[in-house]
Design a protein around this motif. Structure first.
Motif, PDB file in Angstrom:
ATOM      1  N   GLY A   1      46.296  36.064  40.480  1.00 37.01           N
ATOM      2  CA  GLY A   1      47.188  36.184  39.362  1.00 37.01           C
ATOM      3  C   GLY A   1      48.382  36.935  39.616  1.00 37.01           C
ATOM      4  N   SER A   2      48.375  37.959  40.541  1.00 35.84           N
ATOM      5  CA  SER A   2      49.527  38.641  40.551  1.00 35.84           C
ATOM      6  C   SER A   2      50.306  37.999  41.482  1.00 35.84           C
ATOM      7  CB  SER A   2      49.220  39.999  41.405  1.00 35.84           C
ATOM      8  OG  SER A   2      48.639  39.918  42.500  1.00 35.84           O
TER       9      SER A   2
ATOM     10  N   ASN B   1      56.012  32.467  39.705  1.00 33.76           N
ATOM     11  CA  ASN B   1      56.135  31.557  38.661  1.00 33.76           C
ATOM     12  C   ASN B   1      55.180  30.682  38.476  1.00 33.76           C
ATOM     13  OD1 ASN B   1      57.900  33.698  37.547  1.00 33.76           O
ATOM     14  ND2 ASN B   1      59.775  32.434  38.551  1.00 33.76           N
ATOM     15  N   TRP B   2      53.996  30.693  38.963  1.00 31.15           N
ATOM     16  CA  TRP B   2      53.003  29.752  38.636  1.00 31.15           C
ATOM     17  C   TRP B   2      52.766  29.579  37.190  1.00 31.15           C
ATOM     18  CZ3 TRP B   2      49.292  30.839  43.082  1.00 31.15           C
ATOM     19  CH2 TRP B   2      49.854  30.104  44.347  1.00 31.15           C
ATOM     20  N   PRO B   3      52.184  28.452  36.668  1.00 32.58           N
ATOM     21  CA  PRO B   3      51.819  28.254  35.225  1.00 32.58           C
ATOM     22  C   PRO B   3      50.402  28.954  34.918  1.00 32.58           C
ATOM     23  CG  PRO B   3      51.700  26.125  36.233  1.00 32.58           C
ATOM     24  CD  PRO B   3      52.342  26.935  37.214  1.00 32.58           C
TER      25      PRO B   3
ATOM     26  N   LYS C   1      48.871  34.259  33.220  1.00 32.78           N
ATOM     27  CA  LYS C   1      48.644  35.125  31.929  1.00 32.78           C
ATOM     28  C   LYS C   1      47.246  35.121  31.765  1.00 32.78           C
ATOM     29  CE  LYS C   1      49.481  36.424  27.187  1.00 32.78           C
ATOM     30  NZ  LYS C   1      50.163  36.015  26.183  1.00 32.78           N
ATOM     31  N   TYR C   2      46.599  33.725  31.671  1.00 34.03           N
ATOM     32  CA  TYR C   2      45.094  33.655  31.715  1.00 34.03           C
ATOM     33  C   TYR C   2      44.128  34.131  32.664  1.00 34.03           C
ATOM     34  CZ  TYR C   2      47.123  30.875  27.654  1.00 34.03           C
ATOM     35  OH  TYR C   2      47.905  30.633  26.613  1.00 34.03           O
ATOM     36  N   VAL C   3      44.747  33.657  33.913  1.00 37.02           N
ATOM     37  CA  VAL C   3      44.036  34.323  35.054  1.00 37.02           C
ATOM     38  C   VAL C   3      44.038  35.723  35.169  1.00 37.02           C
ATOM     39  CG1 VAL C   3      44.106  34.272  37.654  1.00 37.02           C
ATOM     40  CG2 VAL C   3      44.834  32.236  36.521  1.00 37.02           C
TER      41      VAL C   3
END
Length: 55
Positions: free
Chosen positions: A19-20, A26-28, A31-33
């Motif tokens: 996630g970080s 800037n992968w989509p 936030k959910y990950v």
């Protein structure tokens, strides 16, 4: 620590790293990950507390 605690902590740690890094490039859906990683950290802490209270 039992095996369940170690597995939950490892999954949370790996999701937090993905996630970080994904947030940095800037992968989509990162936030959910990160939210799921936080949930796994909370579950691992909860399992750790439950495991230690049995002793």
């Amino acid at each position: 620590m039992t095996k369940k605690v170690k597995i939950a902590f490892a999954i949370g740690l790996q999701l937090a790293m993905v996630g970080s890094i994904g947030s940095f490039v800037n992968w989509p859906y990162m936030k959910y990950v990160l939210i799921i990683a936080g949930i796994f950290f909370a579950v691992s802490i909860l399992l750790f507390i439950i495991d230690n209270s049995k002793d």
